[in-house]
Design an enzyme around this catalytic site. Structure first.
Site, mmCIF file in Angstrom:
data_model
loop_
_atom_site.group_PDB
_atom_site.id
_atom_site.type_symbol
_atom_site.label_atom_id
_atom_site.label_comp_id
_atom_site.label_asym_id
_atom_site.label_seq_id
_atom_site.Cartn_x
_atom_site.Cartn_y
_atom_site.Cartn_z
ATOM 1 N N ASP A 280 5.949 16.951 10.395
ATOM 2 C CA ASP A 280 5.787 16.570 8.984
ATOM 3 C C ASP A 280 4.313 16.367 8.652
ATOM 4 O O ASP A 280 3.949 15.451 7.919
ATOM 5 C CB ASP A 280 6.586 15.295 8.695
ATOM 6 C CG ASP A 280 6.739 15.034 7.200
ATOM 7 O OD1 ASP A 280 6.760 16.012 6.425
ATOM 8 O OD2 ASP A 280 6.832 13.855 6.810
ATOM 9 N N MET B 182 5.237 2.961 0.029
ATOM 10 C CA MET B 182 6.686 2.819 0.167
ATOM 11 C C MET B 182 7.251 4.148 0.620
ATOM 12 O O MET B 182 6.981 5.179 0.004
ATOM 13 C CB MET B 182 7.305 2.429 -1.181
ATOM 14 C CG MET B 182 8.791 2.170 -1.120
ATOM 15 S SD MET B 182 9.132 0.554 -0.393
ATOM 16 C CE MET B 182 10.914 0.466 -0.597
ATOM 17 N N GLY B 183 8.005 4.133 1.702
ATOM 18 C CA GLY B 183 8.638 5.356 2.175
ATOM 19 C C GLY B 183 10.141 5.199 2.185
ATOM 20 O O GLY B 183 10.680 4.155 1.812
ATOM 21 N N ALA B 184 10.817 6.251 2.622
ATOM 22 C CA ALA B 184 12.280 6.223 2.639
ATOM 23 C C ALA B 184 12.809 5.176 3.608
ATOM 24 O O ALA B 184 13.896 4.645 3.419
ATOM 25 C CB ALA B 184 12.807 7.607 3.018
ATOM 26 N N PHE B 185 12.031 4.885 4.647
ATOM 27 C CA PHE B 185 12.547 4.012 5.694
ATOM 28 C C PHE B 185 11.755 2.722 5.844
ATOM 29 O O PHE B 185 11.981 1.977 6.777
ATOM 30 C CB PHE B 185 12.568 4.765 7.037
ATOM 31 C CG PHE B 185 13.457 5.967 6.998
ATOM 32 C CD1 PHE B 185 14.821 5.839 7.172
ATOM 33 C CD2 PHE B 185 12.932 7.228 6.766
ATOM 34 C CE1 PHE B 185 15.654 6.947 7.124
ATOM 35 C CE2 PHE B 185 13.751 8.339 6.717
ATOM 36 C CZ PHE B 185 15.120 8.196 6.900
ATOM 37 N N VAL C 116 0.819 -1.226 0.000
ATOM 38 C CA VAL C 116 0.000 0.000 0.000
ATOM 39 C C VAL C 116 0.846 1.267 0.000
ATOM 40 O O VAL C 116 0.352 2.345 -0.316
ATOM 41 C CB VAL C 116 -0.985 0.048 1.198
ATOM 42 C CG1 VAL C 116 -2.010 -1.049 1.098
ATOM 43 C CG2 VAL C 116 -0.250 -0.013 2.524
#
EC number: 2.7.11.24
Length: 357
Positions: A141, A28-31, A26
């Site tokens: 953020d 995808m992030g940097a971490f 669902v």
């Protein structure tokens, strides 16, 4: 010992306990990578987040520890909550949270929002921020994609990966540009909970207008767009700028007068305009607080002072300045996970001094 099963998602190995099935990517992030899954114990859909290489460096190990500590501490209806956490045989860490069907970014790009939905969403954002800020936490953020919504219009703030202590010397380049408070852009030094109020104001404006309020191409363009609407910052704000280069840039801009928000938001009612005016203020100390916003006329249909709780205690940030090796962070992380699962007889780290003596 839990039984683990493996699945390949976007070329990434998900190694999860057999309690969870039907993995679907669902986000995808940097971490990390997030999948939806079915919790066979509760028969509920959940979100499973795999943290990528959480112990590869001390910085990532501390970040992982911080995220778990925040998850454990922040318990509120308008903040995403942790339902499970486990470490796989490959030493990856997985956070399991409730799954909400969509987020505010997707809603805003699909259709205009009616007034009652805008009010209810903003109310829940402010209710969540009142609690988070009372715990001594700044989100940093806040943006539409970090605000999750389900089919009942229940709203939850998520992704506290960048969250930090309220610190008068806070530093970093953090939130997505469109929603970033001017004090982050101008000083990169001193900011506090007020940055979240600015971000919430930008989100509020986007709900009213259907498009981002300050869509800057870069920092310079971003600040110029802000001044076109809100005018040149007052001298007492300009004088807080620490960077000589930034100060020169701000002083080089043409003097601009603040424009009436009514001219831009022609269909919004007066109370909406008034609240937005109080959120989008250059001087952070003059910005409305989450608690004050909840009592504003615009949110009156939902305001209930007996059901807008604050945190029972402040979040303990004492670990945050600690400079520890990966193995120490790992031991502390394992201890927190065992504590989460109420496992008895494990070495606890509560008495750990930061920095270690």
């Amino acid at each position: 010992m839990a039984e683990f099963v493996r699945a390949q998602i976007f070329g990434t190995t998900f190694e999860i306990t057999s309690r969870y099935s039907d993995l679907q990517p669902v986000g995808m992030g940097a971490f990390g990578l997030v999948c939806s899954a079915r919790d066979q114990l509760t028969n509920q859909n959940v979100a499973v987040k795999k943290l990528m290489k959480p112990f590869s460096t001390p910085v990532l190990a501390k970040r992982t520890y911080r995220e778990l500590k925040l998850f454990k501490h922040l318990r509120h209806e308008n903040v995403i909550s942790l339902s499970d956490i486990f470490i796989s045989p490959l030493e990856d860490i997985y956070f399991v949270t409730e799954l909400l069907g969509t987020d505010l970014h997707r809603l805003l790009t699909s259709r205009p929002l009616e007034k009652q939905f805008i009010q209810y969403f903003l109310y829940q954002i402010m209710r969540g921020l009142k609690y988070v800020h009372s715990a001594g936490v700044v989100h940093r953020d806040l943006k539409p994609s970090n605000i999750l919504v389900n089919e009942n219009c229940d709203l939850k703030i998520c992704d506290f990966g960048l969250a930090r202590i309220q610190d008068p010397q806070m530093t970093a380049y953090v939130s997505t540009r469109y929603y970033r408070a001017p004090e982050i852009m101008l000083t990169w030094q001193k900011y506090d909970v007020e940055v979240d109020i600015w971000s919430a104001g930008c989100i509020f404006a986007e709900m009213l207008e259907g498009k981002p309020l300050f869509p800057g191409k870069d920092h310079v363009n971003q600040f110029s767009i802000i001044t076109e609407l809100l005018g040149t910052p007052p001298d007492d704000v300009i004088n807080t700028i620490a960077s000589e280069n930034t100060l020169r840039f701000v002083k080089s801009l043409p003097k601009r007068e603040r424009q009436p928000l009514r001219n831009k938001f022609k269909n919004a009612d007066d109370s909406a305009i008034d609240l937005l005016e109080r959120m989008l203020v250059f001087d952070p100390k003059k910005r409305i607080t989450a608690t004050e916003a909840l009592a504003h006329d615009y949110l009156a249909p939902y305001h209930d002072p007996t059901d807008e709780p604050v945190a029972e205690e402040k979040f303990d940030w004492s670990f945050n300045d600690a400079d520890l090796p990966v193995d120490t962070w790992k031991i502390m992380m394992y201890s927190e996970i065992l504590d989460y699962h109420n496992v008895e007889g494990v070495p606890q780290m509560e008495d750990q001094q930061f920095p270690p003596q």
